[in-house]
Design a protein around this motif. Structure first.
Motif, PDB file in Angstrom:
ATOM      1  N   ILE A 191       0.919  -1.633  -0.039  1.00  0.00           N
ATOM      2  CA  ILE A 191       0.011  -0.343  -0.125  1.00  0.00           C
ATOM      3  C   ILE A 191       1.079   1.377   0.018  1.00  0.00           C
ATOM      4  O   ILE A 191       1.744   1.246   0.600  1.00  0.00           O
ATOM      5  CB  ILE A 191      -0.760   0.251   1.319  1.00  0.00           C
ATOM      6  CG1 ILE A 191      -1.456  -1.050   1.100  1.00  0.00           C
ATOM      7  CG2 ILE A 191      -1.185   1.223   1.042  1.00  0.00           C
ATOM      8  CD1 ILE A 191      -2.427  -1.082   0.082  1.00  0.00           C
ATOM      9  N   PRO A 192       0.690   1.947  -1.281  1.00  0.00           N
ATOM     10  CA  PRO A 192       1.816   3.563  -0.995  1.00  0.00           C
ATOM     11  C   PRO A 192       1.399   4.380   0.961  1.00  0.00           C
ATOM     12  O   PRO A 192       0.091   3.583   0.923  1.00  0.00           O
ATOM     13  CB  PRO A 192       0.807   4.035  -2.621  1.00  0.00           C
ATOM     14  CG  PRO A 192      -0.455   3.926  -2.257  1.00  0.00           C
ATOM     15  CD  PRO A 192      -0.583   2.307  -1.571  1.00  0.00           C
ATOM     16  N   GLN A 193       2.399   4.624   0.566  1.00  0.00           N
ATOM     17  CA  GLN A 193       2.583   5.825   1.817  1.00  0.00           C
ATOM     18  C   GLN A 193       2.164   6.976   1.460  1.00  0.00           C
ATOM     19  O   GLN A 193       1.736   7.387   0.686  1.00  0.00           O
ATOM     20  CB  GLN A 193       4.431   5.584   2.151  1.00  0.00           C
ATOM     21  CG  GLN A 193       4.860   4.521   2.569  1.00  0.00           C
ATOM     22  CD  GLN A 193       4.512   3.604   4.006  1.00  0.00           C
ATOM     23  OE1 GLN A 193       4.151   4.929   4.754  1.00  0.00           O
ATOM     24  NE2 GLN A 193       3.935   3.125   4.033  1.00  0.00           N
ATOM     25  N   GLY A 194       0.921   7.220   2.235  1.00  0.00           N
ATOM     26  CA  GLY A 194       0.565   8.767   2.042  1.00  0.00           C
ATOM     27  C   GLY A 194      -1.051   8.717   1.979  1.00  0.00           C
ATOM     28  O   GLY A 194      -1.860   7.909   1.630  1.00  0.00           O
ATOM     29  N   THR A 195      -1.875   9.044   3.346  1.00  0.00           N
ATOM     30  CA  THR A 195      -3.226   8.680   3.329  1.00  0.00           C
ATOM     31  C   THR A 195      -4.080   9.453   2.701  1.00  0.00           C
ATOM     32  O   THR A 195      -4.521   8.489   2.392  1.00  0.00           O
ATOM     33  CB  THR A 195      -3.286   8.972   5.534  1.00  0.00           C
ATOM     34  OG1 THR A 195      -2.526   9.412   6.085  1.00  0.00           O
ATOM     35  CG2 THR A 195      -4.916   9.394   4.892  1.00  0.00           C
ATOM     36  N   ASP A 196      -3.246  10.362   2.057  1.00  0.00           N
ATOM     37  CA  ASP A 196      -4.269  11.289   0.677  1.00  0.00           C
ATOM     38  C   ASP A 196      -4.738  10.241  -0.124  1.00  0.00           C
ATOM     39  O   ASP A 196      -5.747   9.900  -1.030  1.00  0.00           O
ATOM     40  CB  ASP A 196      -4.000  12.671   0.415  1.00  0.00           C
ATOM     41  CG  ASP A 196      -3.822  13.219   1.250  1.00  0.00           C
ATOM     42  OD1 ASP A 196      -4.616  13.114   2.578  1.00  0.00           O
ATOM     43  OD2 ASP A 196      -3.395  14.281   1.560  1.00  0.00           O
ATOM     44  N   LEU A 197      -3.351   9.366  -1.501  1.00  0.00           N
ATOM     45  CA  LEU A 197      -3.271   8.539  -1.903  1.00  0.00           C
ATOM     46  C   LEU A 197      -4.261   7.746  -1.774  1.00  0.00           C
ATOM     47  O   LEU A 197      -4.873   7.043  -2.748  1.00  0.00           O
ATOM     48  CB  LEU A 197      -1.889   9.041  -2.006  1.00  0.00           C
ATOM     49  CG  LEU A 197      -2.164   7.427  -3.027  1.00  0.00           C
ATOM     50  CD1 LEU A 197      -2.800   7.808  -4.811  1.00  0.00           C
ATOM     51  CD2 LEU A 197      -0.157   7.002  -4.140  1.00  0.00           C
ATOM     52  N   CYS A 198      -4.264   6.769  -0.672  1.00  0.00           N
ATOM     53  CA  CYS A 198      -4.853   6.111   0.024  1.00  0.00           C
ATOM     54  C   CYS A 198      -6.401   5.974   0.540  1.00  0.00           C
ATOM     55  O   CYS A 198      -7.005   4.745  -0.436  1.00  0.00           O
ATOM     56  CB  CYS A 198      -4.344   5.231   0.966  1.00  0.00           C
ATOM     57  SG  CYS A 198      -2.688   4.382   1.136  1.00  0.00           S
ATOM     58  N   TYR A 199      -6.574   6.827   0.569  1.00  0.00           N
ATOM     59  CA  TYR A 199      -8.230   8.136   0.189  1.00  0.00           C
ATOM     60  C   TYR A 199      -8.454   8.075  -1.562  1.00  0.00           C
ATOM     61  O   TYR A 199      -9.749   7.011  -1.006  1.00  0.00           O
ATOM     62  CB  TYR A 199      -7.780   9.512   1.163  1.00  0.00           C
ATOM     63  CG  TYR A 199      -9.363   9.759   1.287  1.00  0.00           C
ATOM     64  CD1 TYR A 199     -10.764   8.556   1.913  1.00  0.00           C
ATOM     65  CD2 TYR A 199     -10.304  10.346   1.031  1.00  0.00           C
ATOM     66  CE1 TYR A 199     -11.961   8.900   2.588  1.00  0.00           C
ATOM     67  CE2 TYR A 199     -11.814  11.056   0.529  1.00  0.00           C
ATOM     68  CZ  TYR A 199     -12.041  10.042   1.315  1.00  0.00           C
ATOM     69  OH  TYR A 199     -13.706  10.319   1.596  1.00  0.00           O
ATOM     70  N   GLU A 200      -7.141   8.255  -1.515  1.00  0.00           N
ATOM     71  CA  GLU A 200      -7.878   8.407  -3.565  1.00  0.00           C
ATOM     72  C   GLU A 200      -8.515   6.869  -3.938  1.00  0.00           C
ATOM     73  O   GLU A 200      -9.659   6.203  -4.674  1.00  0.00           O
ATOM     74  CB  GLU A 200      -6.949   9.270  -4.261  1.00  0.00           C
ATOM     75  CG  GLU A 200      -6.997  10.705  -4.065  1.00  0.00           C
ATOM     76  CD  GLU A 200      -6.016  10.915  -4.673  1.00  0.00           C
ATOM     77  OE1 GLU A 200      -6.219  10.842  -6.326  1.00  0.00           O
ATOM     78  OE2 GLU A 200      -5.130  12.358  -4.637  1.00  0.00           O
ATOM     79  N   MET A 201      -7.816   5.631  -3.003  1.00  0.00           N
ATOM     80  CA  MET A 201      -8.040   4.784  -4.035  1.00  0.00           C
ATOM     81  C   MET A 201      -8.729   3.815  -3.158  1.00  0.00           C
ATOM     82  O   MET A 201      -9.693   3.009  -3.536  1.00  0.00           O
ATOM     83  CB  MET A 201      -6.391   3.917  -3.309  1.00  0.00           C
ATOM     84  CG  MET A 201      -5.100   4.527  -3.866  1.00  0.00           C
ATOM     85  SD  MET A 201      -3.936   3.501  -3.196  1.00  0.00           S
ATOM     86  CE  MET A 201      -3.818   2.447  -4.235  1.00  0.00           C
ATOM     87  N   VAL A 202      -9.624   4.209  -1.833  1.00  0.00           N
ATOM     88  CA  VAL A 202     -10.573   3.829  -1.150  1.00  0.00           C
ATOM     89  C   VAL A 202     -11.838   4.288  -2.181  1.00  0.00           C
ATOM     90  O   VAL A 202     -12.957   3.987  -2.516  1.00  0.00           O
ATOM     91  CB  VAL A 202     -10.799   4.621   0.239  1.00  0.00           C
ATOM     92  CG1 VAL A 202     -11.960   4.316   0.538  1.00  0.00           C
ATOM     93  CG2 VAL A 202      -9.949   3.366   0.614  1.00  0.00           C
TER      94      VAL A 202
END
Length: 571
Positions: A338-349
């Protein structure tokens, strides 16, 4: 697969009807045989050829309905948990219903598939049984070679003559009394390769056992085979009257070999009339040209509606339909970290939710949907226990929201957690909307241009900009000259709302034109976003005088600055 077979059957039926009306009575037997074989081949090929069209034909709408019914998933109906209250739902006791309103409908495609497979199995069994009997017959009897290299099998008893591949089966009585006529007839079947035609038709009958036009086509193809063989017998000098008497004699014979060409095949009256009929003019073959528009209609029936044409309107007639566009950067891959970075994870969700959202027929009928903020309590392993949400959400939408939330992979959901915490509540906005509509009944229409002055963390700083809402179907050309048609809504959530439009931000130093007329924040055009047809960004290189303050002295510097010209064109 079922949809393809139905399309193929429909194509064959339309083409065969044209053949029956225009060519079946002509004496162009070789040409008619080719037409019938082409009808089979075209009916098998056309359904897999997909053209792009801006609108569906009437036949295409029927085929599209077949596709929707056939592809509708079959989901088990589950009961919704009634113990949840106060807007808090516990994961362990929450049962998520899938396709609540579609359960009865989803039984239909499963039933049709079961019936089709049952019929296919029975038809295939009959075909294999007849093939086994045929090969047993070919193994017994006295064998000799004729002058053309075919194997002649002479059998005792009352056996009707027939041929298959390079084998000719004939009784001892026929071999002694009617050998010339029968051999010429059956040798012509072999020379023309009629057995291959019959194998093709038999295979088609197995696949399309439900299609009555397949059996009618088989009847006409066998008749054409007999017409060709009869014609060869007459050309060899055999007396036509005597040959017709032989046909009458053999017409009462056994008819066991459906895979073979038999002398007694086809309607006797038609064969005799065809021998006496005047030869058709070669110009009669031009009637086959009428098959072309029918084939074209069939091709259009399988055409896919594109959302790139100007006429591709959504079902509400207000704009262009939504198109899900894949983004490899946002695709979840269990094999990759999983990429590091909450914002990118949120976009992936968000991307995952958008990709797996299901808008059911009942939702569409009631016109419900919306953007829902939920707060699951995410654990360290990515699972969650409690979900906070508005308690007034429609039960149907609540079921879909929870189903979507449960579908998110645990590692992805864990990535939304702040890096400084092991577990806790997270905010996720889930949008449920009708992909066939450009505008959702639960979302407001936006203005074309809005001027904003957003504040950062430091309230003394301002970020002035223009926000432009581009409707689906409008053309967007970026500063690099790359042009595309907007096919996707803006799913970047702002204050918990997903827009019906694609939005872009423009800095205040850009030069703005609407239909060639300049404007700025002091005279913003008050227009709906739907009026926009095209947005073009251009690099506008201009000379400007910049003031530079150094550590020792002040000086003026002539520099070349780069800014954008944004041209907006309405419909």
């Amino acid at each position: 697969m079922i949809a393809y077979i139905l399309k193929s059957a429909l194509t064959l039926a339309m083409l065969y009807c044209v053949f029956t009306l225009l060519l079946s009575r002509e004496t162009l037997h070789r040409f008619n045989r080719m037409v019938l074989l082409c009808i089979i081949c075209v009916s098998l090929v056309l359904p897999v050829v997909h053209l792009q069209t801006s609108r569906l034909t009437m036949v295409g709408q029927v085929v599209q309905t077949i596709d929707k019914v056939q592809s509708q998933p079959f989901s088990a109906l589950k009961e919704e948990d009634s113990s949840a209250s106060d807007g808090v739902y516990v994961e362990d006791c929450t049962i998520i219903p899938l396709h609540v309103e579609d359960t009865k409908e989803s039984i239909l495609p499963v039933s049709l598939t079961t019936i089709y497979l049952l019929g296919l199995g029975i038809t295939l069994g009959v075909f294999l049984y007849r093939a086994a009997i045929l090969f047993l017959l070919l193994r017994k009897g006295h064998r000799i070679k004729d002058e053309r290299g075919n194997t002649l099998i002479i059998k005792g008893g009352d056996c009707p003559p027939f041929s298959f591949w390079h084998y000719i089966v004939i009784s001892v009585k026929d071999y002694e009394n009617n050998r010339p006529s029968i051999l010429i007839h059956e040798q012509e079947h072999i020379r023309l390769g009629h057995s291959y035609d019959l194998l093709l038709v038999e295979t088609l009958k197995v696949v399309q056992w439900f299609n009555p036009f397949v059996y009618l086509l088989e009847r006409d193809l066998r008749a054409v085979h007999e017409y060709q063989a009869d014609e060869a017998v007459i050309r060899q000098g055999i007396d036509a009257t005597q040959y017709q008497i032989l046909l009458v004699t053999k017409a009462v014979g056994m008819r066991l070999q459906t895979l073979a060409n038999s002398l007694s095949r086809s309607k006797l009256k038609n064969r005799i009339l065809m021998m006496k009929r005047k030869q058709s003019s070669p110009l009669a073959s031009l009637k086959a040209a009428c098959l072309l528009p029918v084939a074209a209609l069939s091709l259009m029936a399988s055409a896919q509606v594109t959302d790139d044409g100007q006429n591709n309107r959504s079902s509400d007639g207000t704009g262009y339909v939504y198109t899900f566009e894949r983004n490899e950067k946002l695709e979840y891959n269990a094999q990759k970290p999983i990429p590091q970075g909450t914002d990118l994870c949120y976009e992936m969700v968000e991307y995952w939710l958008e990709q797996h959202m299901q808008y059911t027929n009942e939702m569409r009928r009631r016109g419900i949907g919306g953007n829902f903020t939920v707060q699951p309590y995410v654990k360290a392993d990515g699972s969650f226990t409690n979900v906070k949400m508005d308690e007034n959400i429609d039960p149907l939408l609540k079921a879909e929201v929870m189903r979507l939330l449960h579908s998110v992979p645990k590692p992805l959901l864990k990535g939304v957690l702040a890096r400084t915490t092991r577990e806790g509540y997270v905010y996720i906005t889930i949008s449920i909307f009708d992909p066939t509509l450009a505008h959702q009944p639960f979302n407001k229409r936006e203005k074309l241009i809005v001027y904003r002055e957003d504040h950062g963390k430091n309230t003394s700083r301002r970020f002035p900009r223009y926000t432009m809402s581009i409707p689906l179907g409008a053309t967007y050309t970026d500063a690099n000259g790359s042009s595309r048609i907007i096919k996707r809504r803006d799913l970047i959530y702002l204050n918990g709302m997903a827009s019906d439009y694609f939005r872009i931000g423009v800095t205040t130093d850009a030069r703005l034109l609407l239909d060639g007329v300049p404007f700025d924040k002091n005279n913003l055009p008050d227009l709906p976003a739907d009026s926009l047809k095209e947005v073009v960004f251009k690099k506008d290189t201009t000379s400007s005088k910049l003031h530079y303050e150094g550590t020792a002295r002040k000086k003026d510097v002539n520099a070349v600055g780069e800014r954008f010209t944004v041209e907006l064109r309405t419909r």
